[in-house]
Design a protein around this motif. Structure first.
Motif, PDB file in Angstrom:
ATOM      1  N   SER A 178      -6.257  -6.872 -24.869  1.00 24.11           N
ATOM      2  CA  SER A 178      -6.458  -6.433 -26.244  1.00 24.11           C
ATOM      3  C   SER A 178      -7.820  -6.932 -26.711  1.00 24.11           C
ATOM      4  CB  SER A 178      -5.355  -6.992 -27.150  1.00 24.11           C
ATOM      5  OG  SER A 178      -4.082  -6.539 -26.738  1.00 24.11           O
ATOM      6  N   LYS A 179      -8.519  -6.117 -27.481  1.00 25.93           N
ATOM      7  CA  LYS A 179      -9.850  -6.495 -27.927  1.00 25.93           C
ATOM      8  C   LYS A 179      -9.779  -7.786 -28.735  1.00 25.93           C
ATOM      9  CE  LYS A 179     -14.031  -4.377 -29.795  1.00 25.93           C
ATOM     10  NZ  LYS A 179     -14.597  -3.148 -30.389  1.00 25.93           N
ATOM     11  N   PRO A 180     -10.455  -8.849 -28.285  1.00 19.24           N
ATOM     12  CA  PRO A 180     -10.325 -10.151 -28.961  1.00 19.24           C
ATOM     13  C   PRO A 180     -10.862 -10.127 -30.380  1.00 19.24           C
ATOM     14  CG  PRO A 180     -11.236 -10.401 -26.736  1.00 19.24           C
ATOM     15  CD  PRO A 180     -11.265  -8.942 -27.057  1.00 19.24           C
ATOM     16  N   ASP A 181     -10.197 -10.888 -31.232  1.00 16.58           N
ATOM     17  CA  ASP A 181     -10.616 -11.092 -32.616  1.00 16.58           C
ATOM     18  C   ASP A 181     -11.143 -12.514 -32.728  1.00 16.58           C
ATOM     19  OD1 ASP A 181     -11.012 -11.297 -35.311  1.00 16.58           O
ATOM     20  OD2 ASP A 181      -8.942 -10.840 -35.883  1.00 16.58           O
ATOM     21  N   HIS A 182     -12.401 -12.669 -33.115  1.00 14.60           N
ATOM     22  CA  HIS A 182     -13.019 -13.991 -33.132  1.00 14.60           C
ATOM     23  C   HIS A 182     -12.295 -14.942 -34.073  1.00 14.60           C
ATOM     24  CE1 HIS A 182     -14.974 -13.686 -37.134  1.00 14.60           C
ATOM     25  NE2 HIS A 182     -14.969 -12.390 -36.877  1.00 14.60           N
ATOM     26  N   ALA A 183     -11.636 -14.403 -35.109  1.00 19.46           N
ATOM     27  CA  ALA A 183     -10.939 -15.266 -36.058  1.00 19.46           C
ATOM     28  C   ALA A 183      -9.635 -15.826 -35.493  1.00 19.46           C
ATOM     29  CB  ALA A 183     -10.651 -14.493 -37.341  1.00 19.46           C
ATOM     30  N   LYS A 184      -9.130 -15.228 -34.414  1.00 23.60           N
ATOM     31  CA  LYS A 184      -7.861 -15.672 -33.831  1.00 23.60           C
ATOM     32  C   LYS A 184      -8.038 -16.391 -32.494  1.00 23.60           C
ATOM     33  CE  LYS A 184      -5.387 -11.789 -35.960  1.00 23.60           C
ATOM     34  NZ  LYS A 184      -4.529 -10.600 -35.721  1.00 23.60           N
ATOM     35  N   MET A 185      -9.260 -16.581 -32.067  1.00 21.78           N
ATOM     36  CA  MET A 185      -9.512 -17.201 -30.775  1.00 21.78           C
ATOM     37  C   MET A 185      -9.446 -18.724 -30.883  1.00 21.78           C
ATOM     38  SD  MET A 185      -9.961 -14.618 -28.753  1.00 21.78           S
ATOM     39  CE  MET A 185     -10.835 -15.234 -27.336  1.00 21.78           C
ATOM     40  N   SER A 186      -9.111 -19.369 -29.768  1.00 20.59           N
ATOM     41  CA  SER A 186      -9.099 -20.834 -29.662  1.00 20.59           C
ATOM     42  C   SER A 186     -10.191 -21.230 -28.681  1.00 20.59           C
ATOM     43  CB  SER A 186      -7.731 -21.316 -29.182  1.00 20.59           C
ATOM     44  OG  SER A 186      -6.701 -20.914 -30.059  1.00 20.59           O
ATOM     45  N   TYR A 187     -11.329 -21.620 -29.218  1.00 21.41           N
ATOM     46  CA  TYR A 187     -12.479 -21.914 -28.375  1.00 21.41           C
ATOM     47  C   TYR A 187     -12.352 -23.318 -27.783  1.00 21.41           C
ATOM     48  CZ  TYR A 187     -14.270 -17.764 -30.653  1.00 21.41           C
ATOM     49  OH  TYR A 187     -14.417 -16.478 -31.110  1.00 21.41           O
ATOM     50  N   PRO A 188     -13.007 -23.571 -26.658  1.00 21.55           N
ATOM     51  CA  PRO A 188     -12.871 -24.876 -25.987  1.00 21.55           C
ATOM     52  C   PRO A 188     -13.243 -26.034 -26.906  1.00 21.55           C
ATOM     53  CG  PRO A 188     -13.971 -23.291 -24.554  1.00 21.55           C
ATOM     54  CD  PRO A 188     -13.865 -22.642 -25.894  1.00 21.55           C
ATOM     55  N   ALA A 189     -12.527 -27.138 -26.737  1.00 19.38           N
ATOM     56  CA  ALA A 189     -12.775 -28.305 -27.585  1.00 19.38           C
ATOM     57  C   ALA A 189     -14.181 -28.853 -27.363  1.00 19.38           C
ATOM     58  CB  ALA A 189     -11.729 -29.381 -27.293  1.00 19.38           C
ATOM     59  N   ALA A 190     -14.641 -28.834 -26.112  1.00 20.08           N
ATOM     60  CA  ALA A 190     -15.992 -29.334 -25.833  1.00 20.08           C
ATOM     61  C   ALA A 190     -17.046 -28.499 -26.535  1.00 20.08           C
ATOM     62  CB  ALA A 190     -16.234 -29.343 -24.322  1.00 20.08           C
ATOM     63  N   GLN A 191     -16.797 -27.204 -26.658  1.00 19.86           N
ATOM     64  CA  GLN A 191     -17.746 -26.329 -27.347  1.00 19.86           C
ATOM     65  C   GLN A 191     -17.769 -26.635 -28.835  1.00 19.86           C
ATOM     66  OE1 GLN A 191     -19.489 -23.999 -25.510  1.00 19.86           O
ATOM     67  NE2 GLN A 191     -20.755 -23.466 -27.275  1.00 19.86           N
ATOM     68  N   LEU A 192     -16.609 -26.883 -29.412  1.00 20.32           N
ATOM     69  CA  LEU A 192     -16.532 -27.143 -30.843  1.00 20.32           C
ATOM     70  C   LEU A 192     -17.169 -28.477 -31.202  1.00 20.32           C
ATOM     71  CD1 LEU A 192     -12.893 -25.870 -31.535  1.00 20.32           C
ATOM     72  CD2 LEU A 192     -15.042 -24.667 -31.935  1.00 20.32           C
ATOM     73  N   THR A 193     -16.959 -29.493 -30.365  1.00 17.88           N
ATOM     74  CA  THR A 193     -17.541 -30.802 -30.661  1.00 17.88           C
ATOM     75  C   THR A 193     -19.053 -30.807 -30.490  1.00 17.88           C
ATOM     76  OG1 THR A 193     -17.075 -31.483 -28.383  1.00 17.88           O
ATOM     77  CG2 THR A 193     -15.425 -32.028 -30.063  1.00 17.88           C
ATOM     78  N   SER A 194     -19.575 -29.915 -29.673  1.00 11.51           N
ATOM     79  CA  SER A 194     -21.022 -29.844 -29.448  1.00 11.51           C
ATOM     80  C   SER A 194     -21.702 -28.806 -30.324  1.00 11.51           C
ATOM     81  CB  SER A 194     -21.310 -29.529 -27.970  1.00 11.51           C
ATOM     82  OG  SER A 194     -20.733 -30.495 -27.121  1.00 11.51           O
ATOM     83  N   SER A 195     -20.943 -28.188 -31.220  1.00  8.88           N
ATOM     84  CA  SER A 195     -21.508 -27.134 -32.060  1.00  8.88           C
ATOM     85  C   SER A 195     -22.517 -27.702 -33.049  1.00  8.88           C
ATOM     86  CB  SER A 195     -20.392 -26.414 -32.811  1.00  8.88           C
ATOM     87  OG  SER A 195     -20.902 -25.397 -33.644  1.00  8.88           O
ATOM     88  N   LEU A 196     -23.577 -26.940 -33.271  1.00 12.23           N
ATOM     89  CA  LEU A 196     -24.644 -27.331 -34.189  1.00 12.23           C
ATOM     90  C   LEU A 196     -24.710 -26.360 -35.361  1.00 12.23           C
ATOM     91  CD1 LEU A 196     -27.465 -28.054 -31.568  1.00 12.23           C
ATOM     92  CD2 LEU A 196     -26.125 -29.755 -32.824  1.00 12.23           C
TER      93      LEU A 196
END
Length: 417
Positions: A178-196
């Motif tokens: 199914s076409k992913p919805d960015h608002a419903k995705m669970s992104y990797p924890a490492a990506q979130l902690t390194s987000s700028l």
């Protein structure tokens, strides 16, 4: 009279009636005409063979169509079942052909992912798998089992996947999601902690390879979000997915935005800068706004100090569609390695053909943004959008990290007045 009565029955009796023989004869002819009209039409009979076949078909009852072949199901583990595609099963080819169409993706909300790494990243991010075609049961053991149990699993021959794959060396895995919805995705924890607090806006990026590489760079930098304006290639196009190397499932990607809705997808009090290819030292020589800004490379004769100027209205010029009379602001320009970041900040990368749009320049001017230049040796063609985005984004990351480090040091060692 008797003979005439035998020739025309009833004529003798009619002669005795009033009206005479003439009327009687006319009445007899009328009755013959009525009998002629009552006769059945002539039937055209088919040849003898066709008549025999039709008679047999009427005598023997019509046989029902043969039932569809039973689906062969096998187990790949506790509660994990899959079916084997029968010879001549065309589901794979039909699904792959349709899913590669942008019209189908938009209308039915489905995308095609190929390869172990991409499918695994999608499942771990929460994308919904509908059907998985695989050539070996061993491929299933490398994927999250809980998500596989909710999908339709079909085992096909590796030759079938190879014939429909876009990869040089297919891995034997094709998934329909199914076409992913960015608002419903669970992104990797490492990506979130390194987000700028660094965002990227793609302006009319039409090359699939360039867009995929840009998304990959944005994920590597730790961008908070990527916005794609109308005119950009579909991010779920297979070539973009391959070039992105899983970046689609590591950071939010908001696609198909018009410029009126871009500000609502940006944080408050953000500064928007643009990557440009104009030499800051040459700004005083020409007042025209350059094209090809997405290439983001310049060829200055020397690296003299940039001209600091305030945003102002530039002369009218033609936009990318050729319509004259578009007035756009002229931004203050500086080299990309000079300090330009503040929290938060966004960078606009223009397309390969038309560069930055007037809407991008107006948005940057409204936020007090600047035009960033990547200098190149004179005579060398400007950089393409993917390389320019990587250079500017990683420089922005360096500046933000340095600023955060300085702020941390000031908090640890406050200056005593």
């Amino acid at each position: 009279m008797a003979a005439l009565g035998r020739v025309v029955p009833g004529l003798g009796r009619s002669l005795l009636r009033p009206g005479g023989p003439r009327e009687a004869a006319a009445a007899a002819v009328g009755r013959r005409g009525v009998r002629a009209l009552r006769r059945s039409p002539v039937r055209v009979l088919p040849p003898q063979k066709e008549r025999g076949a039709a008679a047999e078909a009427q005598q023997s009852p019509r046989e029902p169509p043969p039932p569809p072949p039973a689906v062969e199901r096998s187990s790949a583990g506790p509660g994990l079942w899959y079916e084997k595609a029968a010879p001549g099963d065309r589901r794979l080819g039909k699904v792959v052909t349709i899913a590669k169409s942008k019209k189908f993706r938009d209308h039915h909300g489905k995308v095609l992912l190929e390869g172990h790494r991409l499918i695994k990243d999608a499942l771990e991010a929460g994308a919904v798998l509908q059907t998985l075609f695989f050539s070996s049961v061993g491929h299933l053991k490398e994927l999250p089992e809980a998500e596989l149990k909710r999908a339709n699993l079909v085992k096909v021959k590796f030759e079938d996947i190879k014939s429909w794959s876009d990869l040089v060396t297919p891995q034997g895995l094709i998934g329909i999601f199914s076409k992913p919805d960015h608002a419903k995705m669970s992104y990797p924890a490492a990506q979130l902690t390194s987000s700028l607090p660094l965002l990227l806006i793609c302006d009319n990026i039409r090359d699939p390879g360039n867009l995929g590489t840009i998304l990959r760079s944005a994920a590597g930098v730790g961008c908070e979000k990527v916005l794609l304006t109308k005119g950009c290639v579909d991010p779920w196009e297979p070539k973009v997915l391959r070039a992105g190397m899983g970046a689609h499932f590591r950071l939010p990607i908001v696609a198909n935005l018009d410029w009126e809705s871009v500000p609502s997808n940006l944080p408050a009090s953000i500064q928007v800068c643009v990557a440009d290819n104009k030499d800051p030292g040459a700004q005083a020589e020409t007042a025209s706004v350059p094209r090809g800004a997405g290439s983001a490379g310049s060829a200055p004769g020397n690296l003299k100090a940039p001209v600091k100027s305030k945003p102002k209205a530039a002369p009218e010029r033609e936009d990318e569609e050729g319509a004259a009379g578009v007035c756009v602001p002229e931004l203050a320009m500086q080299y990309y390695y000079e300090n330009w970041t503040r929290t938060p900040v966004a960078v606009v990368i223009g397309g390969e053909t038309h560069g930055l749009s007037p809407d991008a320049l107006r948005l940057a001017a409204s936020t007090g943004g600047k035009s960033l230049v990547i200098p190149v040796v004179p005579g060398v063609d400007s950089l393409n959008s993917a390389i320019a985005a990587a250079i500017v984004l990683f420089e922005g990351k360096r500046q933000l990290l340095r600023r955060h480090k300085q702020e941390d040091e000031r908090q640890k060692f406050p200056v005593v007045g």
